[in-house]
Every structure is written in C-alpha cells, then in structure tokens.
Enzyme design. Structure first.
Site, PDB file in Angstrom:
ATOM      1  N   HIS A 156       0.838  -1.207   0.000  1.00  0.00           N
ATOM      2  CA  HIS A 156       0.000   0.000   0.000  1.00  0.00           C
ATOM      3  C   HIS A 156       0.865   1.246   0.000  1.00  0.00           C
ATOM      4  O   HIS A 156       1.574   1.536   0.969  1.00  0.00           O
ATOM      5  CB  HIS A 156      -0.916   0.018   1.228  1.00  0.00           C
ATOM      6  CG  HIS A 156      -1.961   1.092   1.174  1.00  0.00           C
ATOM      7  ND1 HIS A 156      -2.991   1.087   0.268  1.00  0.00           N
ATOM      8  CD2 HIS A 156      -2.138   2.221   1.920  1.00  0.00           C
ATOM      9  CE1 HIS A 156      -3.771   2.140   0.452  1.00  0.00           C
ATOM     10  NE2 HIS A 156      -3.263   2.850   1.445  1.00  0.00           N
ATOM     11  N   HIS A 163       0.950   5.544  -1.435  1.00  0.00           N
ATOM     12  CA  HIS A 163       0.543   6.751  -2.157  1.00  0.00           C
ATOM     13  C   HIS A 163       1.845   7.478  -2.470  1.00  0.00           C
ATOM     14  O   HIS A 163       2.340   8.265  -1.654  1.00  0.00           O
ATOM     15  CB  HIS A 163      -0.371   7.631  -1.306  1.00  0.00           C
ATOM     16  CG  HIS A 163      -1.545   6.914  -0.713  1.00  0.00           C
ATOM     17  ND1 HIS A 163      -2.461   6.228  -1.468  1.00  0.00           N
ATOM     18  CD2 HIS A 163      -1.946   6.777   0.584  1.00  0.00           C
ATOM     19  CE1 HIS A 163      -3.392   5.706  -0.674  1.00  0.00           C
ATOM     20  NE2 HIS A 163      -3.091   6.022   0.567  1.00  0.00           N
ATOM     21  N   GLN A 167       2.968  11.275  -1.807  1.00  0.00           N
ATOM     22  CA  GLN A 167       3.040  11.806  -0.444  1.00  0.00           C
ATOM     23  C   GLN A 167       4.459  11.754   0.121  1.00  0.00           C
ATOM     24  O   GLN A 167       4.742  12.394   1.144  1.00  0.00           O
ATOM     25  CB  GLN A 167       2.068  11.063   0.470  1.00  0.00           C
ATOM     26  CG  GLN A 167       0.613  11.344   0.135  1.00  0.00           C
ATOM     27  CD  GLN A 167      -0.363  10.637   1.052  1.00  0.00           C
ATOM     28  OE1 GLN A 167      -0.007  10.171   2.142  1.00  0.00           O
ATOM     29  NE2 GLN A 167      -1.606  10.540   0.624  1.00  0.00           N
ATOM     30  N   ARG A 177      -5.019  15.767   6.587  1.00  0.00           N
ATOM     31  CA  ARG A 177      -5.570  15.578   5.246  1.00  0.00           C
ATOM     32  C   ARG A 177      -5.735  16.917   4.525  1.00  0.00           C
ATOM     33  O   ARG A 177      -5.499  17.012   3.317  1.00  0.00           O
ATOM     34  CB  ARG A 177      -6.912  14.847   5.329  1.00  0.00           C
ATOM     35  CG  ARG A 177      -7.416  14.383   3.976  1.00  0.00           C
ATOM     36  CD  ARG A 177      -8.689  13.582   4.093  1.00  0.00           C
ATOM     37  NE  ARG A 177      -9.837  14.397   4.448  1.00  0.00           N
ATOM     38  CZ  ARG A 177     -11.098  14.034   4.212  1.00  0.00           C
ATOM     39  NH1 ARG A 177     -11.370  12.873   3.660  1.00  0.00           N
ATOM     40  NH2 ARG A 177     -12.100  14.826   4.564  1.00  0.00           N
ATOM     41  N   TYR A 215      -4.741   7.376  -6.613  1.00  0.00           N
ATOM     42  CA  TYR A 215      -5.990   8.129  -6.677  1.00  0.00           C
ATOM     43  C   TYR A 215      -5.836   9.543  -7.211  1.00  0.00           C
ATOM     44  O   TYR A 215      -6.805  10.293  -7.308  1.00  0.00           O
ATOM     45  CB  TYR A 215      -6.693   8.165  -5.319  1.00  0.00           C
ATOM     46  CG  TYR A 215      -5.948   8.797  -4.171  1.00  0.00           C
ATOM     47  CD1 TYR A 215      -6.003  10.161  -3.945  1.00  0.00           C
ATOM     48  CD2 TYR A 215      -5.231   8.014  -3.273  1.00  0.00           C
ATOM     49  CE1 TYR A 215      -5.353  10.741  -2.872  1.00  0.00           C
ATOM     50  CE2 TYR A 215      -4.583   8.570  -2.186  1.00  0.00           C
ATOM     51  CZ  TYR A 215      -4.638   9.931  -1.998  1.00  0.00           C
ATOM     52  OH  TYR A 215      -3.987  10.494  -0.926  1.00  0.00           O
ATOM     53  N   HIS A 224     -12.101   3.556  -3.128  1.00  0.00           N
ATOM     54  CA  HIS A 224     -11.284   4.203  -2.096  1.00  0.00           C
ATOM     55  C   HIS A 224     -11.678   3.807  -0.680  1.00  0.00           C
ATOM     56  O   HIS A 224     -10.838   3.394   0.123  1.00  0.00           O
ATOM     57  CB  HIS A 224     -11.355   5.727  -2.248  1.00  0.00           C
ATOM     58  CG  HIS A 224     -10.532   6.474  -1.246  1.00  0.00           C
ATOM     59  ND1 HIS A 224     -11.019   6.831   0.000  1.00  0.00           N
ATOM     60  CD2 HIS A 224      -9.266   6.936  -1.302  1.00  0.00           C
ATOM     61  CE1 HIS A 224     -10.083   7.473   0.661  1.00  0.00           C
ATOM     62  NE2 HIS A 224      -9.002   7.564  -0.103  1.00  0.00           N
ATOM     63  N   ARG A 232     -16.546   5.802   2.625  1.00  0.00           N
ATOM     64  CA  ARG A 232     -16.843   7.233   2.655  1.00  0.00           C
ATOM     65  C   ARG A 232     -16.911   7.836   1.253  1.00  0.00           C
ATOM     66  O   ARG A 232     -17.576   8.847   1.046  1.00  0.00           O
ATOM     67  CB  ARG A 232     -15.764   7.988   3.441  1.00  0.00           C
ATOM     68  CG  ARG A 232     -15.784   7.789   4.939  1.00  0.00           C
ATOM     69  CD  ARG A 232     -14.738   8.659   5.607  1.00  0.00           C
ATOM     70  NE  ARG A 232     -13.372   8.225   5.345  1.00  0.00           N
ATOM     71  CZ  ARG A 232     -12.518   8.849   4.545  1.00  0.00           C
ATOM     72  NH1 ARG A 232     -12.877   9.954   3.911  1.00  0.00           N
ATOM     73  NH2 ARG A 232     -11.292   8.383   4.375  1.00  0.00           N
ATOM     74  N   HIS A 261      -9.518   1.135   1.535  1.00  0.00           N
ATOM     75  CA  HIS A 261      -9.353   1.593   2.914  1.00  0.00           C
ATOM     76  C   HIS A 261     -10.588   1.174   3.722  1.00  0.00           C
ATOM     77  O   HIS A 261     -11.720   1.322   3.238  1.00  0.00           O
ATOM     78  CB  HIS A 261      -9.253   3.124   2.976  1.00  0.00           C
ATOM     79  CG  HIS A 261      -8.045   3.694   2.316  1.00  0.00           C
ATOM     80  ND1 HIS A 261      -8.115   4.682   1.356  1.00  0.00           N
ATOM     81  CD2 HIS A 261      -6.734   3.442   2.473  1.00  0.00           C
ATOM     82  CE1 HIS A 261      -6.900   5.016   0.965  1.00  0.00           C
ATOM     83  NE2 HIS A 261      -6.047   4.268   1.625  1.00  0.00           N
ATOM     84  N   HIS A 294      -5.642  -0.901   6.651  1.00  0.00           N
ATOM     85  CA  HIS A 294      -5.652  -0.337   8.007  1.00  0.00           C
ATOM     86  C   HIS A 294      -6.471  -1.198   8.980  1.00  0.00           C
ATOM     87  O   HIS A 294      -5.901  -1.886   9.821  1.00  0.00           O
ATOM     88  CB  HIS A 294      -6.131   1.115   8.039  1.00  0.00           C
ATOM     89  CG  HIS A 294      -5.328   2.034   7.211  1.00  0.00           C
ATOM     90  ND1 HIS A 294      -3.961   2.154   7.325  1.00  0.00           N
ATOM     91  CD2 HIS A 294      -5.682   2.893   6.213  1.00  0.00           C
ATOM     92  CE1 HIS A 294      -3.512   3.031   6.455  1.00  0.00           C
ATOM     93  NE2 HIS A 294      -4.522   3.496   5.765  1.00  0.00           N
ATOM     94  N   ASP A 327       2.192   3.317   2.795  1.00  0.00           N
ATOM     95  CA  ASP A 327       1.101   4.284   2.787  1.00  0.00           C
ATOM     96  C   ASP A 327       1.569   5.703   2.477  1.00  0.00           C
ATOM     97  O   ASP A 327       1.858   6.037   1.343  1.00  0.00           O
ATOM     98  CB  ASP A 327       0.351   4.209   4.111  1.00  0.00           C
ATOM     99  CG  ASP A 327      -0.996   4.941   4.080  1.00  0.00           C
ATOM    100  OD1 ASP A 327      -1.319   5.561   3.051  1.00  0.00           O
ATOM    101  OD2 ASP A 327      -1.723   4.896   5.076  1.00  0.00           O
TER     102      ASP A 327
END
Length: 454
Positions: free
Chosen positions: A54, A56, A59, A81, A120, A207, A210, A232, A269, A320
């Site tokens: 996992h 991203h 970041q 965030r 994403y 994703h 949510r 997630h 997670h 992550d």
C-alpha cells in the site's frame, strides 16, 4: 539463466546452506539447490523479498512537513488531510514521476521487490481530466520502468466527499470519477501498464465506504473480475461513526455482510475493529493491509494483531504515506504496538517460530497475495523477488536461522540490505540502486521547484 548463490537462504523448505538459485530469463525461479559450490552472483543471506502492499507515492515529498500543529488545537488525521490536499494541488505530471521514482528506489533499497500503488491522483487540480485520462497512471508506470520495481497498479474509484454524498471538495477534485468514467480510466491505465514487464498487475481500488456509493462499490467489484481489489476500511473513529450513521452498520460489518470478500481483497488499516469483526475478517481469507508507521504518524490506532493472528488471519505491510521507507521498521512497529497495548513481549511469536520469522513470513505471503503476484517464497515457479542481507554487518554477527530475521527487524534497518531483485531484475547492488545518483538528483530538482508552494 541468472545464478545467485547464498551462504544461507530462507527457502520454501526452510533455512538451507550453500544455496544456488537459478533464474530464467522471464524472472522466474527455475531451480533451488542446497549444498552446492559457489556460482554466479555470491551473497551472504538470501530471503524472499516482500511486496509493499500500500503506497501513495506522491506523499513521499511531504515527509517532515506536517509535524507542526495545525490551526485546530486537536490535530488529527483530518487536519493532516487538509494539508495534504493543499500540497497535491501543486503537483504536475513531471513532479509525480520524479517523486514516484525516488520512493520506489527507496523501497527497493529497503528490501521490497514490488509495490501495490493505490493511485488516486488522476486529474488536473480543478478536476479536468488530462487529454490522456491515464496520464498520471502512466507516470507511475514510467517510474516503475525506470526503477525496475514490480508494480501492481490500483487505479482508485473516488465518487464523492463523504457518506452523505456531498460534492468533492477543492482538494479532492483531482480524484473524482463516476463509475463509467472510472471504467475508462482503469482500461487506459491497463494500456499504460502493458508496456512494463509481464509481472505487472492491474487491479481496482474503491477508495473507502466514505468515498464510493453502494452501486460504485458493486461496479468496482465486478470490474475487478479475478484481479486484486483494495480498499481503505475502518481507519479512524470518525470514519466508523460516519459510515455507521449512513450505512447502518460499522464498516467491516457492513462490507462482510454485503459483499463476498475473499482472497482477492486487501482491506487497508482496519485499526478500528471489534473482536467479532477481527475474527470475521480473518475467516474470509482476505489480507489485512497494515501500515504501522503511517498509522502511528496519523494516530489511527492499533490493529488487533494478536487476535487476528490467533484466527489465522493473513496480513502484509505497506508504507502508505511514505513518511519513512523501511521494511524492518514497519514490521518492528507492528509488533511493538501489540506489546505497548498488551504490556507483553514477543506477542506475535508462536511456539515454533520467532517473532521476526512470523512477521517476515506473513509479510511475504500476504503481500504477494494482495498484489496478485506470484512471489513470496524461494521455490521453483515463483518470481525471483529476492533480497540479500549483508552477512558482514555487525548486527548479524553470530546469528543464524530465524535469529537473522529477528536481528534484521529489531536491531537493524535498511543498511542491512545488500541486494534486491524484482522478478530477476537486479535493481540494488551493495545497498545502492543502480540509478541512485540520477534518481536522487531528479527528486531534489523537483523539491526545489516546489519550494514556494510547500
């Protein structure tokens, strides 16, 4: 035929000495022979190399920039965030490619052979698609071509800004797609990935509960067919409360009640689960994708690893947010979190395996499963995803068998990694990636160009 010879190796048959691994030109292990004379590339300690399940990638460039308290006196994942959203809106395709190559290089130097990129960031800052809708997925693929890392590309479906269906906020517009547009994106990403070696995998990633609708989640599951599907799940208390209010059940309970979760799924997670949910997730055969360094950084909570392991749950680890790239530290942090919570030691060890061996075996098997990658052990027919440790490092002096893994994970770090192969591609030599200098310079140039916006 490539030959790799090790003084000692952790093979599918356990620890063996004087091991010769023959690798076909397609990156597959052809044979494994113990008690042989040296031949080919010689190394000290040879292990299967896990998948980072996992990431991203973009970041990575934020590492170290979010440690001052924000305007909210109660700083949290949610305030972090907002900072992340402001940062990502400055990134161009060239920035993303350079950052991704840099973090992939670091992953290889840390002992990972492959990465599952939870991708994403799709569009321009205002949400307008690029002329090539898979432009940024293509940049991830270009970075993988440059670094040699094995890639499982997971384009992300992101529909709305919360369970109430609210529109995407300013920082989220780069993510958004309808299911129909997402299908086109996923197909375009697969075309970009087709230029990479044949160990490349393309899956899907709704994703989170949510960010997707019920229909969107069903569509993503259908679109995946037999490919990996990552999501997630149950990361934050506020997320659990939002999902429970909107969907009528807690996230893990809802997902397991409404979808056939099986070995293709990787749930990321899961730090907010009840005991019953923990046992139920373990029973599905899905992989729990744990990111202990990031979960610590963001204050997510502690995964119930002891209960999950007792229920024979499968797990792997990922980096992550990429605040720190260290295979050893991810595994160490996972075990230490259990010790801190339960006030014990060797929490994940078993009567016949040390803590380090349980952690490493789990990461190898779970990471390979989650990535849809035929790797995870040193045996014929598997991909030659391999990592060697420096037998001359003082942390490994006098060690053998499982104590080598215990010393690597609990006393060592990336400096113990000598060489890494991804599907037979020899990407790291004597601790350094083969293109290290150039990749670092391109990353530094990118950060300098971003300085004003960071």
């Amino acid at each position: 035929m490539q030959q790799i010879w090790a003084e000692t190796a952790l093979t599918a048959d356990g620890w063996q000495n004087h091991v010769l691994v023959n690798v076909d030109n397609d990156g597959t292990i052809a044979s494994v022979e113990a008690d042989t004379g040296p031949a080919g590339h010689r190394t000290g300690i040879l292990l299967p190399a896990p998948v980072n399940l996992h990431s991203h990638a973009f970041q990575r460039a934020m590492a170290g920039l979010t440690e001052a308290r924000g305007p909210d006196p109660s700083d949290s994942f949610w305030t972090w965030r907002q900072l992340m959203y402001r940062f990502l809106n400055q990134l161009t395709p060239d920035h993303i490619e350079a950052i991704t190559a840099f973090v992939q290089m670091e992953m290889l130097e840390a002992g990972y052979a492959a990465v599952a990129e939870f991708h994403y960031l799709h569009h321009q800052p205002d949400g307008t698609p690029y002329d090539d809708m898979a432009e940024l997925a293509g940049r991830v693929c270009a970075a993988a071509s440059d670094t040699g890392i094995g890639l499982t590309l997971l384009p992300v479906l992101y529909e709305h800004g919360g369970c109430d269906g609210r529109a995407l906020g300013a920082g989220q517009k780069r993510f958004g797609n309808t299911p129909d547009k997402y299908a086109g994106l996923q197909q375009a990403a697969a075309r970009a990935a087709a230029a990479l070696p044949n160990d490349t995998v393309v899956g899907v990633a709704p994703h989170s509960l949510r960010a997707v609708t019920r229909d969107g989640l069903k569509f993503a599951d259908w679109l995946a067919t037999d490919a990996p599907i990552h999501m997630h799940l149950a990361e934050q208390v506020a997320e659990v409360e939002e999902v429970e209010a909107a969907w009528g059940k807690r996230p893990v309970d809802w997902l397991l009640s409404n979808h056939k979760v099986n070995e293709r799924w990787c749930l990321i997670h899961c730090t907010q689960m009840t005991p019953d949910e923990t046992a139920a997730l373990a029973a599905t055969g899905a992989v729990a994708g744990l990111c202990p360094i990031t979960e610590s950084s963001l204050g997510d909570g502690i995964f119930d690893g002891v209960r999950y392991a007792a229920a024979a749950g499968r797990f792997g680890v990922g980096s992550d947010s990429n605040i720190r790239i260290s295979l050893a530290e991810e595994l160490r942090t996972l075990e230490y979190s259990q010790r801190l919570r339960d006030r014990g030691r060797a929490m994940l060890a078993t009567p016949d395996k040390s803590t380090g061996r349980v952690l490493f075996d789990g990461a190898c098997a779970g990471g390979a499963q989650a990535a849809g990658r035929n790797s995870g052990s040193i045996e014929p027919g598997r991909l030659a995803d391999l990592v060697s440790l420096d037998a001359g490092n003082p942390n490994l002096a006098g060690r053998s068998g499982d104590s080598l893994l215990d010393s690597f994970i609990f006393a060592g770090d990336n400096e113990l990694v000598s060489d890494t192969w991804a599907a037979g591609r020899h990407c790291v030599h004597e601790g350094n990636h083969v293109a290290r200098g150039r990749i670092i310079q391109e990353y530094i140039d990118t950060i300098r160009s971003l300085n004003n916006s960071l």
